[in-house]
Write a protein that holds these residues in place. Structure first.
Motif, PDB file in Angstrom:
ATOM      1  N   MET B 193       4.009 -33.838 -53.555  1.00 25.48           N
ATOM      2  CA  MET B 193       2.552 -33.855 -53.370  1.00 25.48           C
ATOM      3  C   MET B 193       1.851 -33.728 -54.727  1.00 25.48           C
ATOM      4  N   ALA B 194       2.309 -32.785 -55.555  1.00 23.40           N
ATOM      5  CA  ALA B 194       1.687 -32.592 -56.870  1.00 23.40           C
ATOM      6  C   ALA B 194       1.857 -33.841 -57.724  1.00 23.40           C
ATOM      7  N   LEU B 197      -0.587 -36.510 -56.489  1.00 14.55           N
ATOM      8  CA  LEU B 197      -1.972 -36.258 -56.883  1.00 14.55           C
ATOM      9  C   LEU B 197      -2.193 -36.588 -58.358  1.00 14.55           C
ATOM     10  N   SER B 249     -11.764 -33.384 -60.599  1.00 13.09           N
ATOM     11  CA  SER B 249     -11.726 -31.921 -60.545  1.00 13.09           C
ATOM     12  C   SER B 249     -11.245 -31.442 -59.181  1.00 13.09           C
ATOM     13  N   LEU B 250     -11.736 -32.090 -58.113  1.00 12.11           N
ATOM     14  CA  LEU B 250     -11.299 -31.716 -56.767  1.00 12.11           C
ATOM     15  C   LEU B 250      -9.788 -31.866 -56.628  1.00 12.11           C
ATOM     16  N   LEU B 251      -9.264 -32.990 -57.134  1.00  6.46           N
ATOM     17  CA  LEU B 251      -7.827 -33.230 -57.012  1.00  6.46           C
ATOM     18  C   LEU B 251      -7.040 -32.216 -57.828  1.00  6.46           C
ATOM     19  N   LEU B 253      -7.961 -29.081 -58.401  1.00  7.64           N
ATOM     20  CA  LEU B 253      -7.979 -27.825 -57.649  1.00  7.64           C
ATOM     21  C   LEU B 253      -6.984 -27.875 -56.492  1.00  7.64           C
ATOM     22  N   LEU B 254      -6.926 -29.042 -55.826  1.00 12.63           N
ATOM     23  CA  LEU B 254      -5.979 -29.220 -54.728  1.00 12.63           C
ATOM     24  C   LEU B 254      -4.549 -29.027 -55.235  1.00 12.63           C
ATOM     25  N   THR B 255      -4.231 -29.678 -56.355  1.00 11.03           N
ATOM     26  CA  THR B 255      -2.890 -29.563 -56.932  1.00 11.03           C
ATOM     27  C   THR B 255      -2.594 -28.115 -57.278  1.00 11.03           C
ATOM     28  N   TYR B 256      -3.586 -27.443 -57.851  1.00 14.09           N
ATOM     29  CA  TYR B 256      -3.383 -26.067 -58.251  1.00 14.09           C
ATOM     30  C   TYR B 256      -3.062 -25.203 -57.038  1.00 14.09           C
ATOM     31  N   ARG B 257      -3.779 -25.454 -55.930  1.00 15.64           N
ATOM     32  CA  ARG B 257      -3.528 -24.666 -54.720  1.00 15.64           C
ATOM     33  C   ARG B 257      -2.125 -24.923 -54.190  1.00 15.64           C
ATOM     34  N   ILE B 258      -1.717 -26.199 -54.206  1.00 12.21           N
ATOM     35  CA  ILE B 258      -0.364 -26.522 -53.744  1.00 12.21           C
ATOM     36  C   ILE B 258       0.661 -25.797 -54.602  1.00 12.21           C
TER      37      ILE B 258
END
Lengths: 312, 272
Positions: B193-194, B197, B249-251, B253-258
């Protein structure tokens, strides 16, 4: 670095050891053969793609570089070195020197900004470490083109800096900030700062902090500790960071194109114009290969020099 | 005691310097965001808040077409690069074969070739093969430079895999394929997933390689921004820029959360 090089040269010697004789050996050999097959099937799409769309195109560029420009901007194949002679002629070589000069200055500036930044996050980041890191990653993830464009908004004659200075009465006529050596080096530094900071952070984070304490307990001053303990131990990060900044900065064409004028042309601009406007692909190809060759030599010299210092 | 105070004083100097570097990193982005809402064409003084540059954007069919092209390229190229890269990362961490360390080194080549050289090489390659430039050639080019990024990200995740988990699954009666689907793949998933992204963002933002390989009329958002900048600075460019920065930026943050979730799953056994 050196060890990795040896690893590359030996091509995985461990895996190619001769199979043991006898029944067990034959069984092992068959297992190894099957693994090799499965691995290659899994790697096939990537291998195929990189051969077709990286290796072969680079070979085409190499072949083109020995050709010459046809009457309609096509490439006439041949074997002549005149394109390479042109690259190193007094008319064009200064552009290559300038590209390396700009990139070198930008690399030093990113190091001067990135090292304290990475050091701070690694040593004093505390609970906010991930926030600090995300703030570095953010520019790294966002468009280089747009981040370069933002400096036009700031530096142009009706831009932010000139408007503020004029309204404060500091200047009467707008300063000429754009299309200067200053703006190009600024743009390169800004664009590649995250590429320097992240590897520096990775190596400072891994560093054994008790070594720093030990040096200070033994009476070394802060500066001396930094120079003789911290910096040498973070050398791998410095090497990785400088390469990650220097290589793309030398070949960059967006920054000199948007923030520079005719006197700041870099090799990337010349390659672009040879392919898209002048349509002398043969000469553009020779420029591309010369760029890669000079970069390769520079990197090898650099890595060898740093590697020697590390050992000595 | 004295040293503690020294440390604080020194950290203070460092703190100021670091704050300045952060200001340098973010000032241009703040300026872009601010001026994308500024009610003035001349763009340098504040004339009040407006959303008209954004509404102009969504009414501009050329911009919308460019956005559609960008998404089409990014989605297809991401799917291809993620599949190829994940398979390759699995093979490279799982099997050691003749030449595997050579292969492990070779995947860095696309990451260190100057982008412009990669771009003109692809252009020359398509030309030599007689392939006309289109969105297809853009997708092909993007996959070529993205696949290495995916391999690096997925390989990093795989290196933390404990093979005892697979052996346990097999001991409990799962066959090889079940083991892969029930044990190995779920472990790889956050890495995949990371990687996907990152690949998507790289494709979405790519300018240089697209510039050389898109041909006439196949504009993507970065190409559109470039041609607009060449005509002159306008508030609409600021609005597109902020839109693109927002998506990246949204992507991130998403990667960071994953990835922070990923760290938790790895740490869990220690806690118990």
């Amino acid at each position: 670095m050196i060890q990795k090089g040896e690893d590359l040269l030996s091509g995985g010697a461990a895996a190619s050891a001769p199979a043991e004789p006898g029944l067990v050996g034959r069984g092992l050999a068959r297992l190894r053969g099957r693994r090799f097959l499965v691995a290659n099937i899994l790697l096939a799409p990537t291998t195929m793609w990189l051969v077709l769309f990286m290796v072969l195109p680079l070979l085409v560029v190499l072949v083109y570089s020995f050709g010459s420009r046809g009457a309609f901007g096509d490439v006439v194949l041949g074997f002549s070195l005149h394109n390479y002679a042109k690259v190193f002629s007094p008319l064009w070589f200064p552009i290559i020197l300038r590209s390396f000069g700009f990139a070198a200055v930008a690399t030093l500036l990113t190091l001067a900004m990135g090292y304290p930044l990475a050091y701070f996050i690694a040593m004093y980041g505390g609970r906010r470490k991930s926030l600090y890191l995300i703030l570095i990653m953010l520019p790294f993830w966002t468009s280089y083109l747009i981040r370069t464009y933002s400096w036009i908004v700031i530096l142009r004659s009706q831009g932010v800096v000139n408007t503020v200075l004029t309204s404060l009465g500091v200047i009467n006529d707008p300063l000429n900030l754009l299309n200067t050596r200053f703006s190009v080096i600024l743009g390169l530094t800004y664009g590649f700062l995250p590429f320097m900071t992240l590897p520096l952070y990775a190596s400072l984070e891994k560093l054994d902090k008790s070594l720093i304490e030990a040096a200070q307990d033994l009476g070394a001053s802060r500066l001396w500790t930094l120079l003789t303990v911290t910096v040498p131990l973070s050398l791998p990060g410095i090497v990785a960071g400088t390469l990650l900044v220097f290589i793309p900065a030398v070949g960059d064409f967006v920054t000199p194109d948007l923030l520079g004028g005719p006197d700041q042309t870099m090799i990337g601009n010349v390659i672009q114009s040879q392919f898209l406007s002048t349509r002398d692909w043969a000469y553009g190809s020779a420029l591309s290969f010369s760029l890669m060759a000079i970069l390769l030599v520079a990197i090898l010299l650099y890595v060898r020099k740093v590697g020697a210092e590390e050992l000595g | 005691m004295r040293r503690r105070r020294d440390q604080r004083i020194k950290a203070k100097g460092l703190r100021v310097y670091v704050a300045l570097v952060y200001a340098f990193l973010f000032a241009p982005i703040v300026v872009l965001v601010l001026f994308s809402f500024n009610n003035s064409r001349r763009n340098a003084t504040w004339k009040g808040f407006t959303l008209k540059w954004y509404s102009a954007l969504f009414g501009d069919s050329a911009v919308l077409d460019a956005f559609k092209n960008t998404m089409k390229v990014a989605i297809i190229a991401t799917i291809l690069a993620t599949i190829f890269g994940s398979l390759a990362a699995y093979a490279l961490t799982r099997y050691h074969f003749r030449g595997s360390s050579l292969y492990n080194g070779a995947i860095y080549v696309p990451l260190v070739i100057p982008e412009i050289v990669f771009g003109v090489a692809l252009l020359s390659g398509f030309n030599a093969a007689g392939l006309g430039l289109s969105l297809k050639t853009v997708i092909i080019s993007h996959v070529a430079f993205m696949v290495s990024f995916v391999i690096v990200v997925v390989r990093a995740r795989m290196s933390g895999f404990d093979r005892a988990l697979e052996e346990a699954a097999m001991d409990l009666g799962a066959n090889e394929i079940q083991t892969f689907y029930l044990v190995t793949l779920p472990f790889m998933a956050p890495g995949i997933m990371a990687g996907a992204l990152l690949a998507f963002v790289l494709s979405f933002d790519d300018f240089v390689i697209t510039f050389f390989n898109s041909g006439v009329g196949n504009t993507t958002l970065p190409l559109k921004v470039y041609s607009m900048v060449k005509f002159g600075v306008t508030p609409e460019i600021n609005a597109i820029s902020v839109f693109m920065l927002g998506i990246s930026s949204l992507l991130l943050l998403l990667t960071y959360r994953i990835q922070s979730g990923e760290r938790r799953t790895v740490q869990e056994p220690d806690k118990g």
